[in-house]
Scaffold this motif. Sequence first.
Motif, PDB file in Angstrom:
ATOM      1  N   GLU A   1      -7.268  -3.321  14.432  1.00  0.00           N
ATOM      2  CA  GLU A   1      -7.831  -2.283  13.531  1.00  0.00           C
ATOM      3  C   GLU A   1      -6.558  -0.925  13.334  1.00  0.00           C
ATOM      4  O   GLU A   1      -6.376  -0.513  12.355  1.00  0.00           O
ATOM      5  CB  GLU A   1      -9.182  -1.855  13.761  1.00  0.00           C
ATOM      6  CG  GLU A   1     -10.208  -2.726  13.450  1.00  0.00           C
ATOM      7  CD  GLU A   1     -11.554  -2.045  14.039  1.00  0.00           C
ATOM      8  OE1 GLU A   1     -11.654  -1.345  14.786  1.00  0.00           O
ATOM      9  OE2 GLU A   1     -12.592  -2.927  13.380  1.00  0.00           O
TER      10      GLU A   1
ATOM     11  N   THR B   1      -7.282  -1.971  -0.919  1.00  0.00           N
ATOM     12  CA  THR B   1      -8.438  -2.390  -0.394  1.00  0.00           C
ATOM     13  C   THR B   1      -8.254  -3.741   0.063  1.00  0.00           C
ATOM     14  O   THR B   1      -8.387  -4.766  -0.702  1.00  0.00           O
ATOM     15  CB  THR B   1      -9.711  -1.980  -1.038  1.00  0.00           C
ATOM     16  OG1 THR B   1      -9.572  -0.692  -1.319  1.00  0.00           O
ATOM     17  CG2 THR B   1     -10.942  -2.099   0.008  1.00  0.00           C
TER      18      THR B   1
ATOM     19  N   ALA C   1      -4.313  -0.196  10.014  1.00  0.00           N
ATOM     20  CA  ALA C   1      -4.959   1.155   9.740  1.00  0.00           C
ATOM     21  C   ALA C   1      -3.810   1.801   8.845  1.00  0.00           C
ATOM     22  O   ALA C   1      -2.657   2.304   9.560  1.00  0.00           O
ATOM     23  CB  ALA C   1      -5.530   1.992  10.476  1.00  0.00           C
TER      24      ALA C   1
ATOM     25  N   SER D   1       0.813  -1.304   0.066  1.00  0.00           N
ATOM     26  CA  SER D   1      -0.073  -0.002  -0.014  1.00  0.00           C
ATOM     27  C   SER D   1       0.812   1.401  -0.139  1.00  0.00           C
ATOM     28  O   SER D   1       0.283   2.133  -0.323  1.00  0.00           O
ATOM     29  CB  SER D   1      -1.018  -0.065   1.209  1.00  0.00           C
ATOM     30  OG  SER D   1      -0.160   0.148   2.386  1.00  0.00           O
TER      31      SER D   1
ATOM     32  N   ALA E   1     -12.014  -3.472   4.263  1.00  0.00           N
ATOM     33  CA  ALA E   1     -13.290  -3.977   3.801  1.00  0.00           C
ATOM     34  C   ALA E   1     -13.767  -5.037   4.806  1.00  0.00           C
ATOM     35  O   ALA E   1     -12.984  -6.316   4.715  1.00  0.00           O
ATOM     36  CB  ALA E   1     -13.372  -4.266   2.310  1.00  0.00           C
TER      37      ALA E   1
ATOM     38  N   ALA F   1     -13.565  -0.579  -5.793  1.00  0.00           N
ATOM     39  CA  ALA F   1     -12.288  -0.381  -5.883  1.00  0.00           C
ATOM     40  C   ALA F   1     -11.996  -0.975  -7.198  1.00  0.00           C
ATOM     41  O   ALA F   1     -11.215  -0.393  -7.931  1.00  0.00           O
ATOM     42  CB  ALA F   1     -11.460  -1.118  -4.844  1.00  0.00           C
TER      43      ALA F   1
ATOM     44  N   MET G   1     -17.451  -2.650  -1.284  1.00  0.00           N
ATOM     45  CA  MET G   1     -16.207  -1.857  -1.293  1.00  0.00           C
ATOM     46  C   MET G   1     -15.054  -2.520  -2.271  1.00  0.00           C
ATOM     47  O   MET G   1     -14.491  -1.834  -2.887  1.00  0.00           O
ATOM     48  CB  MET G   1     -15.806  -1.688  -0.051  1.00  0.00           C
ATOM     49  CG  MET G   1     -16.535  -0.707   1.137  1.00  0.00           C
ATOM     50  SD  MET G   1     -15.678  -1.112   2.820  1.00  0.00           S
ATOM     51  CE  MET G   1     -13.945  -0.250   2.350  1.00  0.00           C
TER      52      MET G   1
ATOM     53  N   ARG H   1      -7.357   0.686   2.775  1.00  0.00           N
ATOM     54  CA  ARG H   1      -8.663   0.598   3.282  1.00  0.00           C
ATOM     55  C   ARG H   1      -9.004  -0.771   3.558  1.00  0.00           C
ATOM     56  O   ARG H   1      -8.651  -2.059   3.188  1.00  0.00           O
ATOM     57  CB  ARG H   1      -9.847   1.186   2.195  1.00  0.00           C
ATOM     58  CG  ARG H   1      -9.398   2.441   1.837  1.00  0.00           C
ATOM     59  CD  ARG H   1     -10.625   2.738   0.604  1.00  0.00           C
ATOM     60  NE  ARG H   1     -11.687   2.994   1.205  1.00  0.00           N
ATOM     61  CZ  ARG H   1     -12.866   3.084   0.475  1.00  0.00           C
ATOM     62  NH1 ARG H   1     -12.919   2.818  -0.672  1.00  0.00           N
ATOM     63  NH2 ARG H   1     -14.233   3.111   1.121  1.00  0.00           N
TER      64      ARG H   1
END
Length: 284
Positions: free
Chosen positions: A139, A123, A143, A117, A150, A163, A159, A148
Motif C-alpha cells: 500500500e 484508479t 500510493a 499516473s 480500489a 471514475a 470506485m 487511487r
Amino acid sequence: MLVNLFRLLSHLSLPLLHLSGAALGWVVYAASPSYRRRLNDNLARAGYGHLRRRAIAAAGKSVMELPFVWLAPARRVLPAAHIESLELPRAALAEGRGLIFLTPHLGCFEILAQAVSEHIPLTVLYRPPRKAALKPLLEQARARPAMRLAPANLSGVRMLMKALKGGQAIGLLPDQVPQQGEGAWAGFYGKPAYTMTLPAKLHQMSGAPIILAYAERLAHGRGFELRFVRFEEDLAGTPEQQARSINAAMEKLIALCPDQYFWSYNRYKTPPGVAAPVAAAAGA
C-alpha cells in the motif's frame, strides 16, 4: 523485516538488481520442483518452450526490481520508465467516456500504473496480499498522488465505475484469477482458465474504450519501455464469450515479448466455491 530489506535493496542500481535477479530466477527454478514444473508446463502449452532460459531469468528480475520500483525515489524510478507514446490513451480519454487499461502479468507491470499516473489520473483495482506482512509495504509502495487504489470488492467496483463516469482512467489485471462469481471459464492457450469478466461489464456499462498496456523490460537494466495497444476483440455475448475475447487479446499481447510473461503464475487454478471447468464449454 521485509520492509527494511526492500528499503536496503532499493538503493541498488537497476542493472545490479536485474543481474542478481537473473541468478535468483535460476536458484528458485532449481530449488522448487512445483515452480519448475508449472513454469515448464505453461511455457510448453503456449508454444514458448524454446524461451525457457530467458523466462527463468526474467522471472527472477521481476522480483528483484520490485524494491527499486516500489521504494526508490520517484526521481530515480520515473526516468527508467520510457513511455513510447501517450497519443492512444489521450485520444481515448478525449471521447469523454473514461478509459479501461488492461495490464497482464507481462514485463514490469508494477511500474506501469506509477508512470502512467504521472500523466493521467488513474484508479487501479487492488487485491490485498494474503500475507499480512506485505500489506503495508504494497500500500505504501503503490500510493501515488494521482493514483487511487480500489479494493477488489463491491465498493472498489463502485470506485471504478465512478471514475469512468467522471471520464477518468482505471486499471485492471485481466489475467489475475478472480474469486467465485467474478469470472467465467474460457480457454487460455488451449486450457480452461477462470477469467475475470469485470472489464467487459465495465465496458458495457460505461462505453469506455479499452487499451492494453505493458512495460517491456529492457536489456542490461536500461529500464522499461511502456507501450499501449488498442483492444480489438468483441466483448458482446455471454460471460464465457467475453472471457474468451479477453484471453485472446492477452495471448496476442504476450506474443510481443513472451519471455517476460509470468509463466510460473497458477493461471489454471480453480478458486474456492467454483465448479471445475468443462473443456468444451470453456472453449479449450
